[in-house]
Scaffold this motif. Structure first.
Motif, PDB file in Angstrom:
ATOM      1  N   LYS A 117    -110.668  46.213  26.992  1.00  0.00           N
ATOM      2  CA  LYS A 117    -110.031  44.968  26.530  1.00  0.00           C
ATOM      3  C   LYS A 117    -108.699  45.260  25.831  1.00  0.00           C
ATOM      4  CE  LYS A 117    -113.960  41.928  26.645  1.00  0.00           C
ATOM      5  NZ  LYS A 117    -115.200  41.482  25.999  1.00  0.00           N
ATOM      6  N   LEU A 118    -108.679  46.346  25.048  1.00  0.00           N
ATOM      7  CA  LEU A 118    -107.432  46.746  24.387  1.00  0.00           C
ATOM      8  C   LEU A 118    -106.368  47.123  25.422  1.00  0.00           C
ATOM      9  CD1 LEU A 118    -108.550  49.081  21.493  1.00  0.00           C
ATOM     10  CD2 LEU A 118    -107.019  47.109  21.297  1.00  0.00           C
ATOM     11  N   ALA A 119    -106.822  47.783  26.483  1.00  0.00           N
ATOM     12  CA  ALA A 119    -105.893  48.259  27.520  1.00  0.00           C
ATOM     13  C   ALA A 119    -105.157  47.095  28.181  1.00  0.00           C
ATOM     14  CB  ALA A 119    -106.650  49.081  28.558  1.00  0.00           C
ATOM     15  N   LYS A 120    -105.808  45.940  28.199  1.00  0.00           N
ATOM     16  CA  LYS A 120    -105.189  44.735  28.775  1.00  0.00           C
ATOM     17  C   LYS A 120    -103.885  44.377  28.072  1.00  0.00           C
ATOM     18  CE  LYS A 120    -108.338  41.384  30.689  1.00  0.00           C
ATOM     19  NZ  LYS A 120    -109.290  40.295  30.427  1.00  0.00           N
ATOM     20  N   GLU A 121    -103.829  44.694  26.769  1.00  0.00           N
ATOM     21  CA  GLU A 121    -102.638  44.349  25.985  1.00  0.00           C
ATOM     22  C   GLU A 121    -101.595  45.466  26.004  1.00  0.00           C
ATOM     23  OE1 GLU A 121    -104.646  43.639  22.308  1.00  0.00           O
ATOM     24  OE2 GLU A 121    -105.942  42.220  23.394  1.00  0.00           O
ATOM     25  N   ARG A 122    -101.902  46.538  26.677  1.00  0.00           N
ATOM     26  CA  ARG A 122    -100.966  47.666  26.722  1.00  0.00           C
ATOM     27  C   ARG A 122    -100.322  47.729  28.110  1.00  0.00           C
ATOM     28  NH1 ARG A 122    -105.122  51.386  23.162  1.00  0.00           N
ATOM     29  NH2 ARG A 122    -104.518  50.441  21.197  1.00  0.00           N
ATOM     30  N   PRO A 123     -99.148  48.362  28.196  1.00  0.00           N
ATOM     31  CA  PRO A 123     -98.386  48.271  29.452  1.00  0.00           C
ATOM     32  C   PRO A 123     -98.894  49.184  30.578  1.00  0.00           C
ATOM     33  CG  PRO A 123     -97.175  49.572  27.849  1.00  0.00           C
ATOM     34  CD  PRO A 123     -98.406  49.089  27.142  1.00  0.00           C
ATOM     35  N   TYR A 124    -100.161  49.062  30.909  1.00  0.00           N
ATOM     36  CA  TYR A 124    -100.711  49.873  32.008  1.00  0.00           C
ATOM     37  C   TYR A 124    -100.304  49.288  33.352  1.00  0.00           C
ATOM     38  CZ  TYR A 124    -103.584  52.719  28.908  1.00  0.00           C
ATOM     39  OH  TYR A 124    -104.008  53.606  27.943  1.00  0.00           O
ATOM     40  N   LEU A 125    -100.239  50.164  34.342  1.00  0.00           N
ATOM     41  CA  LEU A 125     -99.959  49.760  35.718  1.00  0.00           C
ATOM     42  C   LEU A 125    -101.103  48.890  36.242  1.00  0.00           C
ATOM     43  CD1 LEU A 125     -98.184  50.295  38.290  1.00  0.00           C
ATOM     44  CD2 LEU A 125     -99.654  52.287  38.719  1.00  0.00           C
ATOM     45  N   ALA A 126    -102.337  49.325  35.973  1.00  0.00           N
ATOM     46  CA  ALA A 126    -103.526  48.563  36.396  1.00  0.00           C
ATOM     47  C   ALA A 126    -104.739  49.133  35.678  1.00  0.00           C
ATOM     48  CB  ALA A 126    -103.709  48.670  37.905  1.00  0.00           C
ATOM     49  N   ARG A 127    -105.843  48.385  35.734  1.00  0.00           N
ATOM     50  CA  ARG A 127    -107.104  48.864  35.156  1.00  0.00           C
ATOM     51  C   ARG A 127    -108.126  49.041  36.272  1.00  0.00           C
ATOM     52  NH1 ARG A 127    -105.568  44.635  32.620  1.00  0.00           N
ATOM     53  NH2 ARG A 127    -107.267  43.433  33.527  1.00  0.00           N
ATOM     54  N   MET A 128    -108.670  50.232  36.326  1.00  0.00           N
ATOM     55  CA  MET A 128    -109.644  50.535  37.372  1.00  0.00           C
ATOM     56  C   MET A 128    -110.960  50.975  36.726  1.00  0.00           C
ATOM     57  SD  MET A 128    -109.318  53.265  40.480  1.00  0.00           S
ATOM     58  CE  MET A 128    -110.784  54.019  41.137  1.00  0.00           C
ATOM     59  N   ALA A 129    -112.078  50.663  37.382  1.00  0.00           N
ATOM     60  CA  ALA A 129    -113.393  51.080  36.875  1.00  0.00           C
ATOM     61  C   ALA A 129    -114.191  51.796  37.953  1.00  0.00           C
ATOM     62  CB  ALA A 129    -114.174  49.876  36.388  1.00  0.00           C
TER      63      ALA A 129
END
Ligand code: F6R
Length: 364
Positions: A117-129
């Motif tokens: 959830k924190l990563a959503k607010e950070r400038p990542y290219l994408a979120r993968m699981a």
């Protein structure tokens, strides 16, 4: 449901050839990994990925540590792997083009979910699981998903979830590496190693009786030291975690090169040392670490492939099939699972439901 097995953990260990085959099913065609298995737009995302941050807990974190070696070795992309409970309370620096990758069997682990959830607010290219439960919170919060298909895991100590995570992460590492220009030969060889895995795992499972007998040596022990190098360092960490979780024997894992920097002081005849190693470029270094252990009276148990076993001075050498740089950490994990299982059964602990632990850690 247990069928011929005395415990879920043993059943799940033996399900690994099928769980791994299921995780590979439909993901490779004509010797190539299908990029669309990671989600729509994966082709572009892989091309744009310039770094990877892996976040997970426990056994899933160990899978992430193995993947870190693969991603840097094969794809040449900088990668970090970190436990979620630390990541969520610090201020990580996120460079442009960084992919955020969580690994979770349950998809509900509180710290991993909070990190996501924190990563959503950070400038990542994408979120993968990489996850084993399709409807889980972590899957819902991720744009790219690669499911492990381990099936339900009942035993609290993770076994088939871990090896299928490694398979999913190997698919990802090879696909990313291909996007970054990995040559045909290494790529095809990596894919072939994955295709041969179910057969190799089935072969290693035949060591069950031999390992059961070896486990007797550990019944009265209070400590154990696990050693490995490269991708086999996290395999050693996972071996130590399994042993402590279910047999309550204190176990620690060290990168073999760290021995001299402290833990060698602990080595005596009451501290069994377990080494895992494939025949890779680190083998001569590891062999000299093991000689140091023997020179101090340490009792050494080695899980190595045939080519390494020659001339190895150990109390017991268990031979594993040579399977290649990607398959090896997966293959080496199996005998360590069997070892902790049999030690725990012989010590009379509750293998499937170890004291103080829950299968899914949904609180911090
Ligand atoms: C150890 C074990 C735990 C889990 C950890 C993360 O055998 O099972 O260390 O790996 O609690 O759980 P998941 O993967 O569900 O996020």
């Amino acid at each position: 449901e247990l069928g011929e097995y005395a415990h879920y953990m043993l059943k799940e260990i033996h399900e690994q050839p099928v769980a791994v085959a299921d995780t590979l099913e439909g993901r490779i065609a004509g010797g190539k990994i299908l990029t669309q298995i990671f989600g729509v737009d994966a082709e572009r995302l892989l091309a744009d990925t310039q770094a990877v941050h892996i976040i997970a807990c426990g056994t899933s974190y160990h899978a992430g540590l193995v993947a870190r070696y693969w991603i840097e070795q094969l794809a040449g992309v900088p990668c970090t792997a970190e436990i979620a409970s630390e990541y969520r309370y610090r201020d990580p620096v996120v460079r442009e083009g960084t992919l955020f990758l969580t690994i979770s069997q349950s998809g509900e682990t509180a710290d991993t979910l909070a990190a996501l959830k924190l990563a959503k607010e950070r400038p990542y290219l994408a979120r993968m699981a990489v996850c084993n439960v399709p409807e889980s919170s972590i899957v819902r919060e991720s744009a790219l998903v690669l499911m492990t298909r381990a099936g339900p895991e009942i035993g609290v100590a993770s076994t088939k979830a871990f090896t299928t995570q490694l398979v999913a992460l190997a698919l990802f590492s090879l696909a990313l590496a291909r996007a970054k220009g990995l040559d045909d030969e290494r790529y095809s060889d990596g894919v072939r190693q994955l295709e041969r895995l179910p057969g190799h795992i089935a072969e290693v499972l035949k060591l069950d009786e031999e390992i059961k007998e070896l486990a007797e040596q550990f019944i009265g022990k209070h400590h154990a030291l696990f050693l490995g190098r490269g991708t086999h360092w996290p395999v050693a960490m996972e071996g130590a975690l399994k042993l402590k979780e279910i047999s309550y024997i204190h176990a620690e894992a060290y990168a073999a090169g760290e021995l001299k920097h402290g833990p060698l002081a602990l080595v005596d005849e009451d501290m069994p040392v377990i080494a895992v190693a494939p025949n890779d470029r680190l083998i001569d270094k590891l062999k000299s670490n093991l000689e140091e252990v023997r020179a101090r009276g340490g009792v050494l148990y080695a899980f190595v492939d045939e080519t390494v076993a020659h001339g190895l001075d150990a109390a017991r050498v268990v031979i594993l099939p040579a399977s290649g740089e990607i398959a090896a950490p997966i293959i080496s994990t199996i005998p360590l699972q069997l070892l902790s299982y049999h030690v725990a059964v012989q010590r009379g602990t509750d293998v499937d439901q170890p004291r103080n632990l829950a299968k899914s850690v949904t609180v911090e």
